[in-house]
Write an enzyme that holds these catalytic residues in place. Structure first.
Site, PDB file in Angstrom:
ATOM      1  CG  ASP A 133      32.192 -17.825   9.913  1.00 22.21           C
ATOM      2  OD1 ASP A 133      31.527 -17.839   9.498  1.00 22.21           O
ATOM      3  OD2 ASP A 133      32.891 -18.060  11.864  1.00 22.21           O
ATOM      4  CG  PHE A 166      23.269 -28.885  11.086  1.00 19.21           C
ATOM      5  CD1 PHE A 166      22.943 -28.811   9.244  1.00 19.21           C
ATOM      6  CD2 PHE A 166      24.561 -29.398  12.101  1.00 19.21           C
ATOM      7  CE1 PHE A 166      21.897 -29.692   9.433  1.00 19.21           C
ATOM      8  CE2 PHE A 166      23.290 -31.060  11.281  1.00 19.21           C
ATOM      9  CZ  PHE A 166      22.601 -30.404  10.089  1.00 19.21           C
ATOM     10  CG  ASN A 200      36.116 -26.200   8.866  1.00 20.73           C
ATOM     11  OD1 ASN A 200      35.502 -27.451   8.582  1.00 20.73           O
ATOM     12  ND2 ASN A 200      35.578 -25.190   8.048  1.00 20.73           N
ATOM     13  CE  LYS A 256      23.841 -17.571  10.680  1.00 16.61           C
ATOM     14  NZ  LYS A 256      25.771 -18.388  10.352  1.00 16.61           N
ATOM     15  CE  LYS A 294      56.061 -23.843   0.229  1.00 17.35           C
ATOM     16  NZ  LYS A 294      57.822 -24.490   0.963  1.00 17.35           N
ATOM     17  CE  LYS A 338      26.159 -20.095  15.605  1.00 20.98           C
ATOM     18  NZ  LYS A 338      26.921 -20.879  15.643  1.00 20.98           N
TER      19      LYS A 338
END
Ligand code: CTP
Length: 402
Positions: free
Chosen positions: A279, A324, A210, A342, A289, A338
């Site tokens: 995730d 976050f 990401n 959590k 490869k 969240k």
């Protein structure tokens, strides 16, 4: 941390003396008063005049000169300082300090020192790794001297290895951290910070990742260390240097980050999870490869990764747990969900699509959200400032819990 601090900088004769000039300038910019003591050999590399101009003070070079500013100079300097820093510290001065030798102004001053001493060894790798130098360093540490480890890299003698004087900016961070551990509001606290993005391999050359740069998490780790906390940074791949006085564990995958966090969690007082965690991970990682096929599409089946923060939330005891929430829509609703799911004490929510916020920017626009629905919206500000306000909020929550 350095505002008004009185620092005696001992400069010994190594090629890195030129960096000590920049160090003096940086210490002064942060508000410290600096007095420099040079050995005879250091003066072969840079003249006392340079240090005089840059420190704004007379430079002490000998026991025997008559134009001294202080009476019985070594004793006066020893009593004046809040801290002594020796940078660069040659193998010779380390050996002299370890033996209690006092045969010039610097070694005599250090022997008389009342304030803490920090040394920054800098020398050829062979000299640094020599068992005698290592024994001297160990002995100095036993006697309360703080040692900043040398950097590893290309040395002036043409070799590569440990022994380079760290950059002046890093030394300033280290000194800041040193003072923070004596006086910072977070001293004594153990803080776990996660940062950057995790990567999940597809084959030996490709991964799913990401856009996280790690800037927000690294800023939190750095500020916590500067406020005196003992910081463990668990970080995915990032181009950023590890902040001074921060212990780091470098990981790549979500599973590796989970393992590192679980191992450390029990001994932590505060956990701040700024990492952008993958995730999902490819179900099968190819050994070789993956080659282009004639089909127009490639399907990679992904399995769900563990939710690290949720796992920590379920084990939470005394810890303050901060998450976050990086969102592109329904910021507050998603963030609220969240917090509950959590078991967090607070979440830092940001819309990553907003200009001046999110990935790879130096600023952020965030909201602090608490389980009782309390909300604090911050304007756009540098990530370092966000980090400090976040740590202020953590300290408030700790006080409320006590
Ligand atoms: N997080 C985590 N482990 C995961 C996913 C996220 O520890 N597998 C943590 C992140 O470090 C962050 C918080 O959970 O502190 C929220 O992450 P975010 O990506 O915003 O949310 P997700 O829970 O992954 O949910 P979604 O991707 O659906 O928004």
């Amino acid at each position: 941390m350095l505002q008004g601090k009185k620092i005696v900088l001992g400069v010994t004769g190594g090629i890195a003396v030129y960096k000590a000039v920049d160090l003096v300038s940086r210490l002064r910019k942060q508000g410290a008063e600096v007095r420099v003591v040079m050995t005879e050999h250091a003066q072969e590399f840079v003249t006392p005049l340079t240090f005089k101009e840059i420190s704004g003070n007379q430079v002490a070079v000998s026991m025997w000169t008559s134009n001294q500013e202080f009476n019985v100079e070594h004793i006066s300097l020893a009593n004046w300082a809040d801290a002594f820093v020796v940078a660069p510290a040659t193998a010779n001065i380390l050996a002299k300090m370890a033996c209690g030798l006092a045969d010039d102004l610097l070694s005599t001053t250090l022997l008389a020192a009342q304030a803490p001493i920090i040394v920054c060894p800098a020398m050829n790798t062979g000299m640094y790794e020599n068992a005698i130098t290592q024994e001297n360093i160990a002995k100095l540490m036993q006697h309360g001297v703080t040692v900043m480890p040398p950097a590893v890299g290309h040395l002036a003698c043409g070799t590569t290895g440990a022994g380079r004087l760290p950059e002046p900016e890093e030394i300033v961070h280290f000194i800041n951290g040193f003072f923070a551990q004596c006086t910072g509001d977070m001293r004594g606290l153990r803080v776990l910070v996660t940062a950057a993005g995790t990567r999940e391999p597809i084959d030996p050359v490709r991964f799913v990742g990401n856009r996280s740069s790690g800037k927000m998490g690294y800023a939190v780790a750095q500020q916590a260390a500067e406020r005196g906390a003992e910081v463990l940074l668990v970080t995915g791949p990032s181009a950023l240097p590890i902040p001074a006085n921060v212990k780091a564990i470098k990981v790549e995958t979500t599973k590796e980050m989970l393992d590192a966090c679980l191992e450390a969690f029990g001994s932590m007082d505060v956990v701040i999870k700024a990492a952008a965690v993958a995730d999902y991970r490819p179900r099968d990682v190819a050994d070789q490869k993956i080659k282009k096929k004639t089909d127009d599409a490639l399907t990679v089946v992904m399995d769900k990764n563990p939710d690290i923060l949720k796992e920590l939330g379920s084990r939470k005891e005394k810890q303050i747990l901060v998450g976050f929430a990086a969102e592109t829509q329904n910021l507050l609703a998603n963030a609220k969900e969240k917090i509950i799911k959590k078991n967090l004490d607070m979440i830092v929510a940001n819309d990553v699509t907003a200009a001046g916020a999110g990935f790879n920017t130096d600023t952020n626009i965030v909201k602090f959200l608490y389980p009782d629905g309390k909300l604090r919206s911050l304007e756009q500000m540098p990530k370092t400032e966000v980090a400090n306000l976040l740590l202020d909020a953590v300290m408030e929550m700790r006080q409320q819990k006590m």
